[in-house]
Design a protein around this motif. Sequence first.
Motif, PDB file in Angstrom:
ATOM      1  N   MET A 190     -90.522 -82.925 156.209  1.00  0.00           N
ATOM      2  CA  MET A 190     -89.951 -81.914 155.333  1.00  0.00           C
ATOM      3  C   MET A 190     -90.766 -81.864 154.036  1.00  0.00           C
ATOM      4  N   THR A 191     -91.233 -80.694 153.701  1.00  0.00           N
ATOM      5  CA  THR A 191     -92.096 -80.547 152.531  1.00  0.00           C
ATOM      6  C   THR A 191     -91.272 -80.339 151.266  1.00  0.00           C
ATOM      7  N   THR A 192     -91.580 -81.136 150.263  1.00  0.00           N
ATOM      8  CA  THR A 192     -90.990 -80.953 148.930  1.00  0.00           C
ATOM      9  C   THR A 192     -92.138 -80.839 147.949  1.00  0.00           C
ATOM     10  N   THR A 193     -92.212 -79.681 147.300  1.00  0.00           N
ATOM     11  CA  THR A 193     -93.394 -79.321 146.512  1.00  0.00           C
ATOM     12  C   THR A 193     -93.145 -79.439 145.012  1.00  0.00           C
ATOM     13  N   LEU A 194     -94.175 -79.925 144.333  1.00  0.00           N
ATOM     14  CA  LEU A 194     -94.173 -79.973 142.875  1.00  0.00           C
ATOM     15  C   LEU A 194     -95.313 -79.094 142.375  1.00  0.00           C
ATOM     16  N   VAL A 195     -94.995 -78.129 141.527  1.00  0.00           N
ATOM     17  CA  VAL A 195     -96.001 -77.268 140.914  1.00  0.00           C
ATOM     18  C   VAL A 195     -96.294 -77.818 139.519  1.00  0.00           C
ATOM     19  N   VAL A 196     -97.553 -78.139 139.274  1.00  0.00           N
ATOM     20  CA  VAL A 196     -97.965 -78.741 138.001  1.00  0.00           C
ATOM     21  C   VAL A 196     -98.759 -77.719 137.198  1.00  0.00           C
ATOM     22  N   LEU A 197     -98.232 -77.320 136.063  1.00  0.00           N
ATOM     23  CA  LEU A 197     -98.886 -76.327 135.220  1.00  0.00           C
ATOM     24  C   LEU A 197     -99.932 -77.025 134.353  1.00  0.00           C
ATOM     25  N   ALA A 198    -101.206 -76.816 134.710  1.00  0.00           N
ATOM     26  CA  ALA A 198    -102.288 -77.557 134.064  1.00  0.00           C
ATOM     27  C   ALA A 198    -103.397 -76.657 133.533  1.00  0.00           C
ATOM     28  N   ALA A 199    -103.215 -75.342 133.582  1.00  0.00           N
ATOM     29  CA  ALA A 199    -104.292 -74.438 133.170  1.00  0.00           C
ATOM     30  C   ALA A 199    -104.612 -74.562 131.688  1.00  0.00           C
ATOM     31  N   LYS A 200    -103.649 -75.011 130.882  1.00  0.00           N
ATOM     32  CA  LYS A 200    -103.882 -75.134 129.442  1.00  0.00           C
ATOM     33  C   LYS A 200    -104.537 -76.463 129.072  1.00  0.00           C
ATOM     34  N   MET A 201    -104.844 -77.295 130.070  1.00  0.00           N
ATOM     35  CA  MET A 201    -105.508 -78.568 129.774  1.00  0.00           C
ATOM     36  C   MET A 201    -106.951 -78.373 129.341  1.00  0.00           C
ATOM     37  N   GLY A 202    -107.498 -77.214 129.608  1.00  0.00           N
ATOM     38  CA  GLY A 202    -108.886 -76.941 129.239  1.00  0.00           C
ATOM     39  C   GLY A 202    -109.080 -75.449 129.072  1.00  0.00           C
ATOM     40  N   ASN A 203    -110.275 -75.047 128.695  1.00  0.00           N
ATOM     41  CA  ASN A 203    -110.553 -73.617 128.586  1.00  0.00           C
ATOM     42  C   ASN A 203    -112.028 -73.359 128.813  1.00  0.00           C
ATOM     43  N   LYS A 204    -112.404 -72.096 128.743  1.00  0.00           N
ATOM     44  CA  LYS A 204    -113.778 -71.730 129.069  1.00  0.00           C
ATOM     45  C   LYS A 204    -114.765 -72.114 127.977  1.00  0.00           C
ATOM     46  N   TYR A 205    -114.259 -72.637 126.853  1.00  0.00           N
ATOM     47  CA  TYR A 205    -115.149 -72.999 125.753  1.00  0.00           C
ATOM     48  C   TYR A 205    -115.497 -74.483 125.736  1.00  0.00           C
ATOM     49  N   GLY A 206    -114.908 -75.266 126.622  1.00  0.00           N
ATOM     50  CA  GLY A 206    -115.197 -76.696 126.601  1.00  0.00           C
ATOM     51  C   GLY A 206    -114.563 -77.396 127.777  1.00  0.00           C
ATOM     52  N   GLY A 207    -114.618 -78.717 127.761  1.00  0.00           N
ATOM     53  CA  GLY A 207    -114.101 -79.507 128.875  1.00  0.00           C
ATOM     54  C   GLY A 207    -112.595 -79.665 128.813  1.00  0.00           C
ATOM     55  N   LEU A 208    -112.110 -80.507 129.679  1.00  0.00           N
ATOM     56  CA  LEU A 208    -110.681 -80.749 129.759  1.00  0.00           C
ATOM     57  C   LEU A 208    -110.163 -81.372 128.470  1.00  0.00           C
ATOM     58  N   LYS A 209    -108.998 -80.897 128.070  1.00  0.00           N
ATOM     59  CA  LYS A 209    -108.332 -81.457 126.909  1.00  0.00           C
ATOM     60  C   LYS A 209    -107.193 -82.356 127.385  1.00  0.00           C
ATOM     61  N   GLN A 210    -106.607 -83.077 126.466  1.00  0.00           N
ATOM     62  CA  GLN A 210    -105.379 -83.826 126.722  1.00  0.00           C
ATOM     63  C   GLN A 210    -105.500 -84.789 127.903  1.00  0.00           C
ATOM     64  N   LEU A 211    -106.686 -85.394 128.064  1.00  0.00           N
ATOM     65  CA  LEU A 211    -106.864 -86.431 129.078  1.00  0.00           C
ATOM     66  C   LEU A 211    -106.970 -87.792 128.399  1.00  0.00           C
ATOM     67  N   GLU A 212    -106.261 -87.910 127.311  1.00  0.00           N
ATOM     68  CA  GLU A 212    -106.260 -89.140 126.539  1.00  0.00           C
ATOM     69  C   GLU A 212    -105.673 -90.275 127.369  1.00  0.00           C
ATOM     70  N   GLY A 213    -106.393 -91.380 127.436  1.00  0.00           N
ATOM     71  CA  GLY A 213    -105.889 -92.542 128.149  1.00  0.00           C
ATOM     72  C   GLY A 213    -104.823 -93.247 127.336  1.00  0.00           C
ATOM     73  N   ILE A 214    -103.642 -93.438 127.945  1.00  0.00           N
ATOM     74  CA  ILE A 214    -102.563 -94.114 127.225  1.00  0.00           C
ATOM     75  C   ILE A 214    -102.070 -95.341 128.000  1.00  0.00           C
ATOM     76  N   GLY A 215    -102.598 -95.564 129.219  1.00  0.00           N
ATOM     77  CA  GLY A 215    -102.260 -96.748 129.990  1.00  0.00           C
ATOM     78  C   GLY A 215    -103.313 -97.826 129.813  1.00  0.00           C
ATOM     79  N   PRO A 216    -103.046 -99.047 130.273  1.00  0.00           N
ATOM     80  CA  PRO A 216    -103.986-100.154 130.064  1.00  0.00           C
ATOM     81  C   PRO A 216    -105.326 -99.964 130.754  1.00  0.00           C
ATOM     82  N   ASN A 217    -105.392 -99.084 131.759  1.00  0.00           N
ATOM     83  CA  ASN A 217    -106.650 -98.821 132.443  1.00  0.00           C
ATOM     84  C   ASN A 217    -107.063 -97.353 132.288  1.00  0.00           C
ATOM     85  N   GLY A 218    -106.675 -96.759 131.190  1.00  0.00           N
ATOM     86  CA  GLY A 218    -107.045 -95.373 130.910  1.00  0.00           C
ATOM     87  C   GLY A 218    -106.169 -94.346 131.587  1.00  0.00           C
TER      88      GLY A 218
END
Length: 306
Positions: free
Chosen positions: A1-29
Amino acid sequence: MTTTLVVLAAKMGNKYGGLKQLEGIGPNGETILDYSMYDALKAGFNKVVFVISKYFEEEFKEKVSAKYEGLVEIKYAFQEIESVPEELRNSKRNRLWGSAHAILMVKDLVKEPFGVINATNFYQRESFELLYSHLQETRNTLQNHFLISFRLANALAETGGVTRGICEVNDKDELISIVDRMGVERIGGDPMYLNEYNKWVELDVNSPISMNMWGFTPDIFNSLNQSFDSFIATSGTDLKSDFSIPGFMNEMVQEGLKVKTIKTPAKWMGLVSPDDRIQVILRINDLIRKGIYPSKIFEQTNQSPK
């Protein structure tokens, strides 16, 4: 049985640069999205649709979703400004069309009840368990949509103001209205926001709010499509117009749509400003000490979360 999660991630980056908000906050990044994915898989989700931009598709797959390959079915949908014909929009627009438009992008990939989250919010395990269990209840039903609502006091940033979808509910926990309030922050210990007259307005710390964690059945796509067409017809040339989930759902509720609110006891956290990072790291470390998370998640061997 499929249970789907839609993750809204388009605002993590833009056409002017790389991915944003990929800050490591765990002990291994580990990032906030890593912990959300870990919690989602633990709760039972077995399909994920990432809504991203083609401008950073390759980078996203390399740096983000590659970690989850083999653990869960992964699909991609793309949200772009250019999805709206040039004659219907302002050529100078450089912001995406909003979170409700992002959901509309997955309509050809999702035929089952599905959950929605923002990629950069930390929702905590309890919230994903509530989302998953209530999605199971919506199977074989129509127009059974719900919101996992947070308590306002549990969803304020450590520093600075944030936008929060303030909800009004009836005695059946059904949504009556939802209104985005910008710049919500603690003033003298109490949550407040500046109104259009530049006056501080106090909010109830117990108010249910939206952090864009929703449960939908596929019939929502018809309403989304019709509403977005109307939005473009009236606001397509406005550079700052936004087709948001709270705005769309408020419109639907006013038209009679029944939307249940499911309260979560979880405490949100996020990286609203650089000053939040140390608090987020401390909280993650505390959750690891309590055994809620292992010190390292998503090993190179791509083993499932234990």
